[in-house]
Scaffold this active site. Structure first.
Site, PDB file in Angstrom:
ATOM      1  N   LYS A   1       0.837  -1.215   0.000  1.00 41.53           N
ATOM      2  CA  LYS A   1       0.000   0.000   0.000  1.00 41.53           C
ATOM      3  C   LYS A   1       0.868   1.260   0.000  1.00 41.53           C
ATOM      4  O   LYS A   1       0.675   2.153  -0.814  1.00 41.53           O
ATOM      5  CB  LYS A   1      -0.903  -0.001   1.245  1.00 41.53           C
ATOM      6  CG  LYS A   1      -1.564   1.339   1.517  1.00 41.53           C
ATOM      7  CD  LYS A   1      -2.463   1.309   2.726  1.00 41.53           C
ATOM      8  CE  LYS A   1      -1.802   1.521   4.071  1.00 41.53           C
ATOM      9  NZ  LYS A   1      -1.482   2.915   4.425  1.00 41.53           N
TER      10      LYS A   1
ATOM     11  N   ARG B   1      -5.344  10.316   4.604  1.00 45.81           N
ATOM     12  CA  ARG B   1      -4.318  11.332   4.862  1.00 45.81           C
ATOM     13  C   ARG B   1      -3.272  11.388   3.749  1.00 45.81           C
ATOM     14  O   ARG B   1      -2.737  12.444   3.441  1.00 45.81           O
ATOM     15  CB  ARG B   1      -3.566  11.008   6.151  1.00 45.81           C
ATOM     16  CG  ARG B   1      -4.245  11.352   7.404  1.00 45.81           C
ATOM     17  CD  ARG B   1      -3.256  11.361   8.531  1.00 45.81           C
ATOM     18  NE  ARG B   1      -2.798  12.717   8.809  1.00 45.81           N
ATOM     19  CZ  ARG B   1      -1.724  13.274   8.324  1.00 45.81           C
ATOM     20  NH1 ARG B   1      -0.932  12.602   7.528  1.00 45.81           N
ATOM     21  NH2 ARG B   1      -1.384  14.504   8.632  1.00 45.81           N
TER      22      ARG B   1
ATOM     23  N   CYS C   1      -5.062  12.407  13.083  1.00 48.44           N
ATOM     24  CA  CYS C   1      -5.807  11.159  12.967  1.00 48.44           C
ATOM     25  C   CYS C   1      -5.651  10.419  14.284  1.00 48.44           C
ATOM     26  O   CYS C   1      -4.995  10.911  15.214  1.00 48.44           O
ATOM     27  CB  CYS C   1      -5.370  10.348  11.756  1.00 48.44           C
ATOM     28  SG  CYS C   1      -3.912   9.368  11.991  1.00 48.44           S
TER      29      CYS C   1
ATOM     30  N   ARG D   1       0.121  14.455  13.438  1.00 54.91           N
ATOM     31  CA  ARG D   1       0.594  14.290  12.076  1.00 54.91           C
ATOM     32  C   ARG D   1       0.608  15.583  11.258  1.00 54.91           C
ATOM     33  O   ARG D   1      -0.094  15.717  10.241  1.00 54.91           O
ATOM     34  CB  ARG D   1      -0.210  13.194  11.373  1.00 54.91           C
ATOM     35  CG  ARG D   1      -0.193  11.907  12.170  1.00 54.91           C
ATOM     36  CD  ARG D   1      -0.837  10.770  11.453  1.00 54.91           C
ATOM     37  NE  ARG D   1      -0.021  10.289  10.360  1.00 54.91           N
ATOM     38  CZ  ARG D   1      -0.376   9.256   9.588  1.00 54.91           C
ATOM     39  NH1 ARG D   1      -1.493   8.644   9.789  1.00 54.91           N
ATOM     40  NH2 ARG D   1       0.413   8.855   8.615  1.00 54.91           N
TER      41      ARG D   1
ATOM     42  N   ILE E   1       7.556   7.148  17.202  1.00 61.20           N
ATOM     43  CA  ILE E   1       7.187   7.882  15.984  1.00 61.20           C
ATOM     44  C   ILE E   1       5.888   8.669  16.156  1.00 61.20           C
ATOM     45  O   ILE E   1       5.820   9.847  15.824  1.00 61.20           O
ATOM     46  CB  ILE E   1       7.039   6.917  14.774  1.00 61.20           C
ATOM     47  CG1 ILE E   1       8.272   6.021  14.633  1.00 61.20           C
ATOM     48  CG2 ILE E   1       6.776   7.701  13.480  1.00 61.20           C
ATOM     49  CD1 ILE E   1       9.527   6.697  14.185  1.00 61.20           C
TER      50      ILE E   1
ATOM     51  N   ARG F   1      -8.790  -0.628   4.564  1.00 62.85           N
ATOM     52  CA  ARG F   1      -7.951   0.441   4.003  1.00 62.85           C
ATOM     53  C   ARG F   1      -6.593  -0.100   3.602  1.00 62.85           C
ATOM     54  O   ARG F   1      -5.970   0.424   2.681  1.00 62.85           O
ATOM     55  CB  ARG F   1      -7.728   1.537   5.062  1.00 62.85           C
ATOM     56  CG  ARG F   1      -8.852   2.528   5.174  1.00 62.85           C
ATOM     57  CD  ARG F   1      -8.385   3.714   6.003  1.00 62.85           C
ATOM     58  NE  ARG F   1      -7.007   4.024   5.690  1.00 62.85           N
ATOM     59  CZ  ARG F   1      -6.036   4.244   6.584  1.00 62.85           C
ATOM     60  NH1 ARG F   1      -6.310   4.220   7.865  1.00 62.85           N
ATOM     61  NH2 ARG F   1      -4.815   4.495   6.202  1.00 62.85           N
TER      62      ARG F   1
HETATM   63  N1  EPU Z   1       6.108  14.821  11.078  1.00 57.39           N
HETATM   64  C1  EPU Z   1       6.216  16.157  11.387  1.00 57.39           C
HETATM   65  N2  EPU Z   1       6.078  17.058  10.383  1.00 57.39           N
HETATM   66  C2  EPU Z   1       5.836  16.701   9.094  1.00 57.39           C
HETATM   67  C3  EPU Z   1       5.745  15.338   8.778  1.00 57.39           C
HETATM   68  C4  EPU Z   1       5.893  14.415   9.802  1.00 57.39           C
HETATM   69  O1  EPU Z   1       6.419  16.525  12.540  1.00 57.39           O
HETATM   70  O2  EPU Z   1       5.725  17.588   8.223  1.00 57.39           O
HETATM   71  C5  EPU Z   1       6.263  13.811  12.143  1.00 57.39           C
HETATM   72  C6  EPU Z   1       4.996  12.992  12.369  1.00 57.39           C
HETATM   73  O3  EPU Z   1       4.066  13.655  13.191  1.00 57.39           O
HETATM   74  C7  EPU Z   1       5.542  11.731  12.967  1.00 57.39           C
HETATM   75  C8  EPU Z   1       6.888  11.563  12.254  1.00 57.39           C
HETATM   76  O4  EPU Z   1       7.196  12.849  11.716  1.00 57.39           O
HETATM   77  O5  EPU Z   1       5.763  11.919  14.334  1.00 57.39           O
HETATM   78  C9  EPU Z   1       6.902  10.535  11.135  1.00 57.39           C
HETATM   79  O6  EPU Z   1       5.796  10.738  10.286  1.00 57.39           O
HETATM   80  P1  EPU Z   1       5.867  10.479   8.717  1.00 57.39           P
HETATM   81  O7  EPU Z   1       5.724  11.778   8.013  1.00 57.39           O
HETATM   82  O8  EPU Z   1       7.045   9.633   8.385  1.00 57.39           O
HETATM   83  O9  EPU Z   1       4.522   9.653   8.478  1.00 57.39           O
HETATM   84  P2  EPU Z   1       3.704   9.627   7.135  1.00 57.39           P
HETATM   85  O10 EPU Z   1       4.594   9.872   5.996  1.00 57.39           O
HETATM   86  O11 EPU Z   1       2.490  10.481   7.300  1.00 57.39           O
HETATM   87  C10 EPU Z   1       4.028   7.094   6.560  1.00 57.39           C
HETATM   88  C11 EPU Z   1       3.123   5.918   6.373  1.00 57.39           C
HETATM   89  C12 EPU Z   1       2.545   5.506   7.701  1.00 57.39           C
HETATM   90  C13 EPU Z   1       3.697   5.164   8.645  1.00 57.39           C
HETATM   91  C14 EPU Z   1       4.660   6.362   8.753  1.00 57.39           C
HETATM   92  C15 EPU Z   1       5.892   6.063   9.579  1.00 57.39           C
HETATM   93  C16 EPU Z   1       2.327   6.217   4.109  1.00 57.39           C
HETATM   94  C17 EPU Z   1       1.214   6.536   3.198  1.00 57.39           C
HETATM   95  N3  EPU Z   1       2.084   6.278   5.429  1.00 57.39           N
HETATM   96  O12 EPU Z   1       3.203   8.129   7.115  1.00 57.39           O
HETATM   97  O13 EPU Z   1       1.745   4.351   7.489  1.00 57.39           O
HETATM   98  O14 EPU Z   1       3.211   4.835   9.909  1.00 57.39           O
HETATM   99  O15 EPU Z   1       5.080   6.763   7.441  1.00 57.39           O
HETATM  100  O16 EPU Z   1       6.580   4.985   9.058  1.00 57.39           O
HETATM  101  O17 EPU Z   1       3.419   5.884   3.670  1.00 57.39           O
HETATM  102  C18 EPU Z   1       0.012   2.810   7.901  1.00 57.39           C
HETATM  103  O18 EPU Z   1       0.268   2.282   6.816  1.00 57.39           O
HETATM  104  O19 EPU Z   1      -0.760   2.291   8.752  1.00 57.39           O
HETATM  105  C19 EPU Z   1       0.619   4.110   8.223  1.00 57.39           C
HETATM  106  C20 EPU Z   1       0.135   4.913   9.166  1.00 57.39           C
END
Ligand code: EPU
Length: 417
Positions: free
Chosen positions: A22, A92, A116, A121, A326, A396
């Site tokens: 995914k 998201r 969420c 996030r 995280i 999802r």
């Molecule tokens: N963060 C910030 N600022 C930002 C972006 C992120 O502070 O601008 C923080 C977040 O709040 C969090 C950390 O950085 O504490 C890591 O978040 P990240 O941005 O890496 O998460 P994401 O990109 O929104 C992806 C996956 C998630 C997975 C996370 C961490 C996708 C579509 N989603 O989310 O997957 O948990 O990376 O590995 O790739 C899931 O599949 O169930 C899922 C939630």
């Protein structure tokens, strides 16, 4: 709302094939917006998040088809630059539209995703990165509005490792003028998978898989045909489930190079693993040894496996310390596991799990994808009949999960609601 009913206590045996990832498929589908011809993507899992992505791409004017496991996207006629609230709130990851829209149309209007169940996030790092590339950014009425005359490459440092932030800026930089350097970038296999696809479109990217990614902008990208990598979290979930229930399961069609931290920890629980490049056989007697985990960006232990690993630890021999570094609120499954008899104490970002001899079935409910998977796992070993409500969370991100468990010998079925 559909629910899953599970009669616990049956060991799992047999083979299970892993679907496409995914979290690799989502950014790669959005990357089709960077080209103006038909891109063809194979091994796409049939999931609600994929259908939401296709709906969003169509709203932007792309033509999409989804047949079998193949999605075709032709963004030649892309005419709109707005990702509306109704679509973004469903998923998201819609924020991944931002980088491609800025690269191709030089403007975007995207509903702010908001928090969420698992945490606040924010997307501040995505926006700061675009700003460093010359974008103007305004927030109004719940939307982020960005525009630029010409994106220009720059050095961008991420304060926190962000997966979709790295993906968004990597996509934006492909068509920018000059060179972009992303520092403290995410190193997940999904980042490399996206970089591979972008390179095949003609992008000039190096360093993906390391903390520093360099992107030299090009004038134009061309359509590609490609296959999505296997889902390492789905694979990890089935490996953990097999260790939990006992039995003999071979998880096939996976890439075990991406499962390093997960398999290391599962092996420490006493389950016996035979690992080949594309499959792993798990044999377990059921009652495993407790092991500590701490979630980290890749190649550390993935946060997306924390809830499932905790389900495994509920019946471990001994104490397990589960630290979540995280997301600030990713212990929502704890209170549901406690209702099934688990002995868990949470303090800050750490949960102490004291293994109990057995769980006891109960009706449960989860409010995110991976938490739902952990409750299904708990149901597979609990005594009695567990009902997992709000299965739409599972839909999802897990393709046909109950069918796959059923073929392994579990007593699990869906009740439509
Ligand atoms: N963060 C910030 N600022 C930002 C972006 C992120 O502070 O601008 C923080 C977040 O709040 C969090 C950390 O950085 O504490 C890591 O978040 P990240 O941005 O890496 O998460 P994401 O990109 O929104 C992806 C996956 C998630 C997975 C996370 C961490 C996708 C579509 N989603 O989310 O997957 O948990 O990376 O590995 O790739 C899931 O599949 O169930 C899922 C939630």
């Amino acid at each position: 709302m559909d629910k899953l009913v599970i009669e616990g206590g049956r060991p799992l045996n047999g083979e299970v094939a892993i679907s496409g990832a995914k979290n690799a498929a989502l950014p790669i589908l959005f990357s089709a917006l960077l080209t103006d011809g038909p891109c063809v993507y194979h091994n796409i899992p049939y999931l609600r998040d994929i259908l939401s992505t296709i709906e969003l791409l169509e709203t932007l004017g792309a033509r999409c088809t989804f047949e079998g496991r193949t999605v075709t996207i032709d963004a030649g006629g892309m005419c709109c630059h707005e990702a509306p609230y109704d679509l973004v709130r469903k998923m998201r990851a819609s924020i991944l539209v931002l980088g491609p829209l800025m690269a191709r149309l030089k403007q975007a209007r995207v509903s702010l995703p908001g928090g969420c169940a698992i945490g606040a996030r924010p997307i501040n790092l995505h926006l700061r990165g675009l700003e460093r590339m010359g974008a103007r950014i305004e927030l109004s009425h719940g939307y982020v509005e960005t525009s630029v005359d010409k994106l220009r490459g720059n050095a961008i440092y991420f304060d926190v490792v962000t997966v979709t932030g790295t993906e968004n800026l990597m996509m934006a930089a492909t068509l920018a003028e000059g060179t972009t350097i992303l520092r403290n970038a995410a190193r997940e296999p999904e980042i490399i998978a996206l970089a591979d696809v972008l390179r095949r479109m003609g992008a000039r990217i190096s360093g993906d898989g390391s903390e520093e990614i360099t992107i030299e902008g090009v004038d134009r990208l061309t359509p590609v045909e490609t296959t999505i990598i296997p889902d390492r979290i789905e694979a990890g979930t089935f490996v953990a489930a097999a260790a939990l229930t006992g039995g003999d399961v071979t998880v096939t069609h996976c890439d075990t190079r991406h499962l390093g931290a997960i398999l290391h920890k599962i092996r420490l629980t006493g389950a016996v693993l035979d690992i080949l490049p594309d499959q792993v056989r798990v044999r377990s007697e059921g009652r495993i040894t407790s092991v500590d985990i701490k979630t980290q960006p890749y190649p550390g232990f993935p946060t997306d496996m924390q809830a499932q690993f905790m389900a495994l630890m509920t019946v471990g021999r001994g104490l397990s310390m589960v630290s979540e570094t995280i997301f600030e609120n990713r212990f929502i499954h704890v209170s549901e596991l406690q209702r099934m008899g688990a002995d868990i104490t949470v303090s800050g970002d750490t949960a102490l799990v004291k293994g109990v001899p057995h769980l006891s079935a109960a009706p449960v409910m989860a409010s995110d994808l991976r938490a739902s998977a952990s409750l299904v796992m708990a149901g597979l070993v609990a005594r009695g009949q567990t009902v997992v409500n709000r299965v739409y969370h599972l839909d999802r991100g897990y393709e046909a999960m109950e069918e796959k468990f059923k073929r392994l010998g579990a007593a699990i079925w869906r009740e439509k609601g």
